[in-house]
Enzyme design. Structure first.
Site, mmCIF file in Angstrom:
data_model
loop_
_atom_site.group_PDB
_atom_site.id
_atom_site.type_symbol
_atom_site.label_atom_id
_atom_site.label_comp_id
_atom_site.label_asym_id
_atom_site.label_seq_id
_atom_site.Cartn_x
_atom_site.Cartn_y
_atom_site.Cartn_z
ATOM 1 N N SER B 153 0.671 -1.354 -0.095
ATOM 2 C CA SER B 153 -0.220 0.136 0.069
ATOM 3 C C SER B 153 0.928 1.162 -0.061
ATOM 4 O O SER B 153 1.680 1.504 -0.871
ATOM 5 C CB SER B 153 -0.975 0.113 1.043
ATOM 6 O OG SER B 153 -2.064 0.771 1.008
ATOM 7 N N ASP B 230 -10.201 -5.720 -3.051
ATOM 8 C CA ASP B 230 -9.543 -4.462 -2.245
ATOM 9 C C ASP B 230 -10.469 -3.218 -2.117
ATOM 10 O O ASP B 230 -10.703 -2.563 -3.511
ATOM 11 C CB ASP B 230 -8.409 -4.206 -2.570
ATOM 12 C CG ASP B 230 -7.369 -3.305 -1.909
ATOM 13 O OD1 ASP B 230 -8.124 -2.290 -1.311
ATOM 14 O OD2 ASP B 230 -6.191 -3.294 -1.980
ATOM 15 N N HIS B 266 -7.265 -5.881 1.041
ATOM 16 C CA HIS B 266 -6.209 -5.154 1.144
ATOM 17 C C HIS B 266 -5.432 -5.558 2.417
ATOM 18 O O HIS B 266 -4.467 -4.888 2.937
ATOM 19 C CB HIS B 266 -6.667 -3.615 1.453
ATOM 20 C CG HIS B 266 -5.340 -2.583 1.022
ATOM 21 N ND1 HIS B 266 -4.947 -2.361 -0.005
ATOM 22 C CD2 HIS B 266 -4.677 -1.685 2.144
ATOM 23 C CE1 HIS B 266 -4.128 -1.444 0.102
ATOM 24 N NE2 HIS B 266 -3.996 -1.030 1.305
#
Lengths: 288, 288
Positions: B153, B230, B266
């Site tokens: 991320s 996600d 995620h």
């Protein structure tokens, strides 16, 4: 009366999914949460898969094994479901329940409490052995005739006790750094006195070293790993040798493999180092 | 001036050890902590091992990958050290630094801030690229000519930026669900405006999709995995297609393998599902 499961969260992991559920427990009289890892075979109802229960240790909850144990890769591969309950009721409203990390919240010790103020809620033995397993059987594509159990520390104690008290129910049991003889260590005596009362004769029902002497059932495969750099081993809270001696001298149908692992401590770093072997051990017996 | 490392904790895991260190940083002007996993070969100084850096995402710290990533089994096997820094300075004393999970503490974004009140402390780019890597090289048996980097991320963004801005320094780079084009997504624009100011021309130096167009160096192998369930992918914070298009159209020496993984979100459940493949990808290039 089946309690209704409420899905709290869901995530794909390896070839399966982790689900977290909440449900009202008639045994602990509070809302309980647990995680279940379901391999794709169980999710698509292609086949009923074996189911493995994991009991966590003091201060832990239903998440530790799922997030830090490193088990899911191997469970995905072996097509085995994993159920991880919490370690105690939470929010029971008992005065002081949150004040001591060794007692109350996070420290249910997998007993059915007989003493006030605990007995209405602190019934983790029956919760795990009966209510949770019934809920899981009713709700998921698991083959309950293929059930095994393992745990860590207080949860290793819990796994050994559940397996030894329910002959034939579990195909295999394993433990990381379990409390093996709780009637004779501070971890055990302290909690049993609170939950079970001062009459020590009632404690043997929750003491693996005592239970193994009376075990009468099908051959029970047991795997125990202990790190020799574990501070709680050094301080004699765990006492794996007591379980070994009791097993050897009593000659009950228990096949115990108790291993000392040099350099490892009491943490999930230790657990993840040997998780593959524990899953393989259970897979062998579950898929037999 | 080399900062002194203070050992905070140590645990054996697989065939190696996890160490946590604290040190005073001359770049962020606060005490920083990081973990390092050292395979036995490095601990016994038998050989210098390759080293992999992992940059974590928003709200995370130096522990997430080490405890939840499932990497250590594979690093032990591949004889590669892993270094996991924190995601920002902590306790800098900047008003409001703890108030917003997307800014300040836990959200350093791997830039060198040029704006008040951040510029004295929020220099995570130089901290990771220079100070931390120097400290690691001076303190451990790692072969710095074999260095790679990856992240998740915000940390995937950081890994891509560090690799693209330092040609030849990293053998390979990979990312889970990285922020690929931060100048054009809310994750990026919000923080760049604060740390780098409103002159957007300064942002390109921290934007992988812009940097890839100008990359000039030895062939850089890049692996990106993105889950299609996600929520931050759906809300267009991540934009892996922008990186793919920029890479393909600019024809720079960048070998990008960008993969969409169906059903994954995620979380670290996604990361652990593909960690083995990421470690194998880096091992291939590090041990070449």
């Amino acid at each position: 009366m089946a309690s209704t499961l409420v899905l709290v969260s869901k995530a794909r992991c390896f070839r399966g999914e982790v689900h977290k559920y909440a449900h009202d427990s008639a045994v602990t009289n509070v809302k309980m949460t647990f995680n279940i890892y379901l391999p794709d075979a169980a999710l698509t109802n292609k086949e009923k898969v074996p189911v493995l229960y994991y009991l966590s240790g003091l201060t832990c909850n239903e998440d530790n094994m799922i997030t830090k144990g490193g088990a899911l890769a191997h469970l995905s591969e072996a097509r085995i479901a994993l159920v991880t309950p919490d370690t105690s009721p939470r929010g029971a409203g008992i005065p002081g329940e949150d004040d001591d990390w060794e007692l109350g919240t996070g420290a249910g010790f997998y007993v059915d409490a007989t003493q006030e103020p605990w007995k209405k809620n602190y019934n983790m033995y029956s919760y795990v052995q009966n209510e949770l397993q019934r809920v899981v059987a009713e709700s998921f594509a698991v083959d309950t005739s293929r059930t095994s159990i393992f745990g860590h520390s207080m949860g290793g104690h819990g796994a050994l006790v559940l397996a030894l008290r329910n002959p034939g129910h579990y195909k295999s049991v394993s433990a990381f750094a379990p409390i093996c003889h709780p009637s004779t260590s501070n971890w055990g005596r302290k909690q049993f006195a609170e939950y079970l009362g001062s009459n020590e004769s009632t404690w043997a029902a929750y003491d693996a070293t005592e239970l193994v002497k009376r075990y009468d059932g099908p051959m029970l495969p047991v795997l125990v790993d202990q790190g020799d750099a574990d501070q709680f081993y050094s301080s004699k809270q765990l006492q794996p040798s007591h379980l070994v001696i009791a097993t050897e001298s009593s000659k009950r149908p228990v096949q115990l493999d108790s291993r000392m692992q040099p350099g490892y401590d009491h943490s999930y770093y230790f657990i993840q180092s040997f998780i593959k072997e524990h899953i393989a051990f259970h897979a062998k017996h579950l898929w037999l």
